[in-house]
Design a protein around this motif. Structure first.
Motif, PDB file in Angstrom:
ATOM      1  N   PRO A 214      32.121 -18.365 -13.342  1.00 11.59           N
ATOM      2  CA  PRO A 214      32.372 -18.956 -12.029  1.00 11.59           C
ATOM      3  C   PRO A 214      31.314 -19.968 -11.643  1.00 11.59           C
ATOM      4  CG  PRO A 214      31.671 -16.672 -11.826  1.00 11.59           C
ATOM      5  CD  PRO A 214      31.948 -16.926 -13.269  1.00 11.59           C
ATOM      6  N   LEU A 215      31.770 -21.151 -11.342  1.00 12.30           N
ATOM      7  CA  LEU A 215      30.969 -22.244 -10.794  1.00 12.30           C
ATOM      8  C   LEU A 215      29.974 -22.865 -11.758  1.00 12.30           C
ATOM      9  CD1 LEU A 215      30.208 -20.686  -7.313  1.00 12.30           C
ATOM     10  CD2 LEU A 215      32.145 -22.058  -7.990  1.00 12.30           C
ATOM     11  N   GLN A 216      29.766 -22.295 -12.936  1.00 14.54           N
ATOM     12  CA  GLN A 216      28.820 -22.906 -13.864  1.00 14.54           C
ATOM     13  C   GLN A 216      29.388 -24.198 -14.442  1.00 14.54           C
ATOM     14  OE1 GLN A 216      27.697 -20.015 -16.790  1.00 14.54           O
ATOM     15  NE2 GLN A 216      26.534 -18.778 -15.344  1.00 14.54           N
ATOM     16  N   LEU A 217      30.715 -24.248 -14.614  1.00 15.20           N
ATOM     17  CA  LEU A 217      31.336 -25.469 -15.100  1.00 15.20           C
ATOM     18  C   LEU A 217      32.021 -26.244 -13.987  1.00 15.20           C
ATOM     19  CD1 LEU A 217      32.945 -24.389 -18.485  1.00 15.20           C
ATOM     20  CD2 LEU A 217      30.965 -25.823 -18.142  1.00 15.20           C
ATOM     21  N   THR A 218      32.588 -25.539 -13.034  1.00 14.52           N
ATOM     22  CA  THR A 218      33.400 -26.212 -12.035  1.00 14.52           C
ATOM     23  C   THR A 218      32.628 -26.633 -10.792  1.00 14.52           C
ATOM     24  OG1 THR A 218      34.008 -24.040 -11.179  1.00 14.52           O
ATOM     25  CG2 THR A 218      35.508 -25.086 -12.736  1.00 14.52           C
ATOM     26  N   LEU A 219      31.594 -25.911 -10.456  1.00 10.13           N
ATOM     27  CA  LEU A 219      30.849 -26.210  -9.231  1.00 10.13           C
ATOM     28  C   LEU A 219      29.361 -26.128  -9.515  1.00 10.13           C
ATOM     29  CD1 LEU A 219      32.858 -24.113  -6.636  1.00 10.13           C
ATOM     30  CD2 LEU A 219      33.003 -26.559  -6.992  1.00 10.13           C
ATOM     31  N   SER A 220      28.602 -26.797  -8.691  1.00 16.39           N
ATOM     32  CA  SER A 220      27.143 -26.719  -8.766  1.00 16.39           C
ATOM     33  C   SER A 220      26.607 -27.034  -7.381  1.00 16.39           C
ATOM     34  CB  SER A 220      26.596 -27.718  -9.798  1.00 16.39           C
ATOM     35  OG  SER A 220      26.988 -29.031  -9.463  1.00 16.39           O
ATOM     36  N   GLY A 221      25.305 -27.132  -7.261  1.00 16.74           N
ATOM     37  CA  GLY A 221      24.724 -27.463  -5.957  1.00 16.74           C
ATOM     38  C   GLY A 221      24.905 -26.335  -4.975  1.00 16.74           C
ATOM     39  N   ASN A 222      25.678 -26.563  -3.918  1.00 17.49           N
ATOM     40  CA  ASN A 222      25.872 -25.580  -2.860  1.00 17.49           C
ATOM     41  C   ASN A 222      27.080 -24.685  -3.093  1.00 17.49           C
ATOM     42  OD1 ASN A 222      23.658 -26.297  -1.159  1.00 17.49           O
ATOM     43  ND2 ASN A 222      24.766 -28.161  -0.634  1.00 17.49           N
ATOM     44  N   GLY A 223      27.577 -24.688  -4.312  1.00 16.56           N
ATOM     45  CA  GLY A 223      28.608 -23.725  -4.669  1.00 16.56           C
ATOM     46  C   GLY A 223      29.910 -23.931  -3.948  1.00 16.56           C
ATOM     47  N   THR A 225      30.607 -23.876  -0.827  1.00 11.81           N
ATOM     48  CA  THR A 225      30.546 -24.478   0.499  1.00 11.81           C
ATOM     49  C   THR A 225      30.989 -25.934   0.420  1.00 11.81           C
ATOM     50  OG1 THR A 225      28.236 -25.108   0.185  1.00 11.81           O
ATOM     51  CG2 THR A 225      28.655 -22.962   1.173  1.00 11.81           C
ATOM     52  N   PRO A 226      31.482 -26.497   1.520  1.00  7.76           N
ATOM     53  CA  PRO A 226      31.939 -27.892   1.500  1.00  7.76           C
ATOM     54  C   PRO A 226      30.837 -28.901   1.201  1.00  7.76           C
ATOM     55  CG  PRO A 226      32.830 -26.718   3.400  1.00  7.76           C
ATOM     56  CD  PRO A 226      31.801 -25.826   2.777  1.00  7.76           C
ATOM     57  N   GLN A 227      29.562 -28.487   1.296  1.00 15.38           N
ATOM     58  CA  GLN A 227      28.468 -29.421   1.021  1.00 15.38           C
ATOM     59  C   GLN A 227      28.242 -29.626  -0.476  1.00 15.38           C
ATOM     60  OE1 GLN A 227      28.115 -26.816   3.260  1.00 15.38           O
ATOM     61  NE2 GLN A 227      28.534 -28.181   4.994  1.00 15.38           N
ATOM     62  N   GLY A 228      29.030 -28.973  -1.321  1.00 16.04           N
ATOM     63  CA  GLY A 228      28.877 -29.111  -2.757  1.00 16.04           C
ATOM     64  C   GLY A 228      29.351 -30.472  -3.246  1.00 16.04           C
ATOM     65  N   PRO A 229      29.286 -30.722  -4.562  1.00 20.39           N
ATOM     66  CA  PRO A 229      29.697 -32.015  -5.117  1.00 20.39           C
ATOM     67  C   PRO A 229      31.189 -32.254  -4.909  1.00 20.39           C
ATOM     68  CG  PRO A 229      29.331 -30.420  -6.868  1.00 20.39           C
ATOM     69  CD  PRO A 229      28.842 -29.780  -5.608  1.00 20.39           C
ATOM     70  N   ALA A 230      31.571 -33.511  -4.754  1.00 18.76           N
ATOM     71  CA  ALA A 230      32.977 -33.857  -4.491  1.00 18.76           C
ATOM     72  C   ALA A 230      33.830 -33.715  -5.741  1.00 18.76           C
ATOM     73  CB  ALA A 230      33.069 -35.273  -3.937  1.00 18.76           C
ATOM     74  N   THR A 231      33.302 -34.108  -6.899  1.00 15.57           N
ATOM     75  CA  THR A 231      34.052 -34.016  -8.151  1.00 15.57           C
ATOM     76  C   THR A 231      33.162 -33.476  -9.257  1.00 15.57           C
ATOM     77  OG1 THR A 231      33.501 -36.287  -8.785  1.00 15.57           O
ATOM     78  CG2 THR A 231      35.548 -35.952  -7.535  1.00 15.57           C
ATOM     79  N   THR A 232      33.796 -32.913 -10.277  1.00 12.61           N
ATOM     80  CA  THR A 232      33.079 -32.372 -11.430  1.00 12.61           C
ATOM     81  C   THR A 232      33.905 -32.638 -12.684  1.00 12.61           C
ATOM     82  OG1 THR A 232      32.103 -30.615 -10.088  1.00 12.61           O
ATOM     83  CG2 THR A 232      32.074 -30.302 -12.459  1.00 12.61           C
ATOM     84  N   GLU A 233      33.223 -32.995 -13.762  1.00 13.32           N
ATOM     85  CA  GLU A 233      33.914 -33.242 -15.027  1.00 13.32           C
ATOM     86  C   GLU A 233      33.979 -31.956 -15.842  1.00 13.32           C
ATOM     87  OE1 GLU A 233      33.934 -36.485 -18.710  1.00 13.32           O
ATOM     88  OE2 GLU A 233      32.212 -36.328 -17.371  1.00 13.32           O
ATOM     89  N   ILE A 234      35.178 -31.655 -16.356  1.00 12.58           N
ATOM     90  CA  ILE A 234      35.423 -30.425 -17.093  1.00 12.58           C
ATOM     91  C   ILE A 234      35.944 -30.775 -18.484  1.00 12.58           C
ATOM     92  CG2 ILE A 234      36.736 -28.278 -17.156  1.00 12.58           C
ATOM     93  CD1 ILE A 234      34.718 -28.326 -14.986  1.00 12.58           C
ATOM     94  N   HIS A 235      35.445 -30.049 -19.495  1.00 13.11           N
ATOM     95  CA  HIS A 235      35.891 -30.232 -20.871  1.00 13.11           C
ATOM     96  C   HIS A 235      36.684 -28.998 -21.298  1.00 13.11           C
ATOM     97  CE1 HIS A 235      33.011 -33.548 -21.070  1.00 13.11           C
ATOM     98  NE2 HIS A 235      32.129 -32.716 -20.546  1.00 13.11           N
ATOM     99  N   GLY A 236      37.842 -29.227 -21.926  1.00 16.14           N
ATOM    100  CA  GLY A 236      38.659 -28.114 -22.389  1.00 16.14           C
ATOM    101  C   GLY A 236      39.712 -28.581 -23.366  1.00 16.14           C
ATOM    102  N   ASP A 250      38.799 -32.318  -8.499  1.00 20.11           N
ATOM    103  CA  ASP A 250      38.353 -32.278  -7.106  1.00 20.11           C
ATOM    104  C   ASP A 250      37.858 -30.864  -6.811  1.00 20.11           C
ATOM    105  OD1 ASP A 250      37.891 -32.615  -4.461  1.00 20.11           O
ATOM    106  OD2 ASP A 250      39.997 -32.695  -3.871  1.00 20.11           O
ATOM    107  N   THR A 251      36.571 -30.735  -6.527  1.00 18.00           N
ATOM    108  CA  THR A 251      36.006 -29.399  -6.327  1.00 18.00           C
ATOM    109  C   THR A 251      36.505 -28.748  -5.043  1.00 18.00           C
ATOM    110  OG1 THR A 251      34.058 -30.426  -5.336  1.00 18.00           O
ATOM    111  CG2 THR A 251      33.927 -29.848  -7.664  1.00 18.00           C
ATOM    112  N   ALA A 252      36.992 -29.542  -4.098  1.00 17.73           N
ATOM    113  CA  ALA A 252      37.548 -28.943  -2.876  1.00 17.73           C
ATOM    114  C   ALA A 252      38.763 -28.081  -3.214  1.00 17.73           C
ATOM    115  CB  ALA A 252      37.924 -30.037  -1.886  1.00 17.73           C
ATOM    116  N   ALA A 253      39.589 -28.555  -4.166  1.00 13.55           N
ATOM    117  CA  ALA A 253      40.753 -27.770  -4.579  1.00 13.55           C
ATOM    118  C   ALA A 253      40.324 -26.505  -5.317  1.00 13.55           C
ATOM    119  CB  ALA A 253      41.660 -28.620  -5.465  1.00 13.55           C
ATOM    120  N   VAL A 254      39.252 -26.588  -6.102  1.00 12.17           N
ATOM    121  CA  VAL A 254      38.753 -25.407  -6.805  1.00 12.17           C
ATOM    122  C   VAL A 254      38.192 -24.402  -5.803  1.00 12.17           C
ATOM    123  CG1 VAL A 254      37.136 -24.574  -8.541  1.00 12.17           C
ATOM    124  CG2 VAL A 254      38.276 -26.760  -8.863  1.00 12.17           C
ATOM    125  N   ARG A 255      37.492 -24.907  -4.788  1.00 13.27           N
ATOM    126  CA  ARG A 255      36.980 -24.007  -3.748  1.00 13.27           C
ATOM    127  C   ARG A 255      38.126 -23.273  -3.053  1.00 13.27           C
ATOM    128  NH1 ARG A 255      32.999 -28.138  -2.902  1.00 13.27           N
ATOM    129  NH2 ARG A 255      34.353 -29.192  -1.413  1.00 13.27           N
TER     130      ARG A 255
END
Length: 345
Positions: A214-223, A225-236, A250-255
């Motif tokens: 959880p969150l190691q690939l999809t989220l970082s920073g503030n996890g 919370t909405p203050q986290g990064p807006a986008t994240t690159e995922i490899h799969g 879009d990390t908002a959708a993942v949140r």
């Protein structure tokens, strides 16, 4: 179900058999084992190939004749024989010989709140197979509360939330006992599954099993919370073509996907507070909730609970090992029983 402090003080070792990790505390030696609850078995010969971290790294990377198993699920032993073999290898020959020299080896083990008799018996038989002559059962909630330093022996409320990989346990404690508790079958694995399903349905992307944390690939920073990064690159791996692919999500959708399973945790907290006596609820306004367990480190989870409940939320200093350290403190005699002085006549 919970043993007395006098019974625990006679024990020589304490075991916390978790779905994610197994931890062993030996009296006088401290925490000697902290490894994943995983074993790799050769299905042709039945021999044990690896346990712990090495076996976990083999997940999803083995040939057909090697099977990676988890003998513990949701804090309950589901394969007694495999759990015994795993514990023997994790302890090692030297430590097992030292324990066998004890005239009457006693052990203590954590069990989930409201564990049924079959789950309790499975935990006891696992340690009896290791040579224990007597096994004491301790509620995980009480052990974790002691391990994180909550004043559970006082006549005031202490609220604890044990965030495990398979389930979350919430309780209010007072005078050394559980006043009210709730076990929610949602933990870190449910968050993992929510992330995997979101990426599969929205982006047609499959993540490697080793990467689903959880969150190691999809989220970082503030996890979360909405203050986290807006986008994240995922490899799969692409679902349709089977080729490797990278997408920016879009990390908002993942949140939002993560919040869905965590709603059940909020419902469990609400039920515990509704069942708790009003005087104890008043104590919790200032004390708040203490979070322990490996999934308590989910970035932003404490902030989400703080906003949803309006109560202070704290994470223990070492949340992942609070339960076994609490058992160890009781084994070492560091916890004194509460003595009620009789009223003077």
């Amino acid at each position: 179900m919970t043993a007395t402090l006098e019974q625990l003080h006679r024990c020589h070792l304490a075991v916390d058999l978790g779905a994610a990790r197994t931890r062993v505390y030996v009296r006088g030696a401290g925490l000697v084992v902290d490894q994943p609850s995983v074993a790799a078995v050769n299905t042709r010969t039945g021999s044990l190939i690896a346990v712990g971290e090495f076996a976990e790294r083999m997940t999803g990377r083995t040939p057909g004749y090697i099977r990676v198993v988890r003998p513990v699920s949701g804090g309950t032993v589901v394969d007694i024989e495999m759990a015994q073999r795993m514990l023997r290898h994790l302890l090692g020959d030297k430590l097992r010989r030292a324990l066998r020299r004890k005239p009457r080896l006693r052990a203590a083990v954590c069990t989930p709140h409201d564990a049924d008799p079959l789950a309790q018996r499975a935990a006891m038989e696992t340690l009896v197979g290791l040579g224990a002559r007597r096994v004491e059962l301790v509620d995980t909630l009480i052990a974790a509360a002691v391990g994180c330093g909550l004043p559970v022996e006082r006549a005031e409320a202490s609220m604890i939330m044990v965030c495990g990989s398979a389930a979350t346990q919430v309780a209010v404690l007072s005078l050394g006992s559980i006043v009210t508790a709730e076990r929610v079958p949602v933990g870190g694995e449910a968050v993992d599954h929510a992330i995997v399903q979101h990426l599969r349905t929205q982006h047609e992307l499959m993540l490697p099993s080793q990467s689903v944390r959880p969150l190691q690939l999809t989220l970082s920073g503030n996890g979360i919370t909405p203050q986290g990064p807006a986008t994240t690159e995922i490899h799969g791996r692409d679902v349709s073509t089977g080729l490797t692919r990278s997408v920016r999500i879009d990390t908002a959708a993942v949140r939002e996907a993560i919040h869905t399973p965590l709603t059940s945790v909020l419902d469990g907290i609400g039920k515990v507070l509704r069942d708790c006596p009003p005087d104890l609820v008043a104590d919790l306004v200032d004390r708040g909730i203490m979070m322990v367990g490996g999934s308590a480190l989910l970035p932003g989870l404490d902030e989400m609970l703080r906003e949803a409940t309006g109560m202070p939320v704290q994470i223990a200093e070492r949340p992942d090992v609070c339960a076994v350290l609490g058992l160890g403190a009781m084994l070492e005699g560091k916890i004194e029983p509460m003595v009620l002085d009789p009223l003077a006549s």
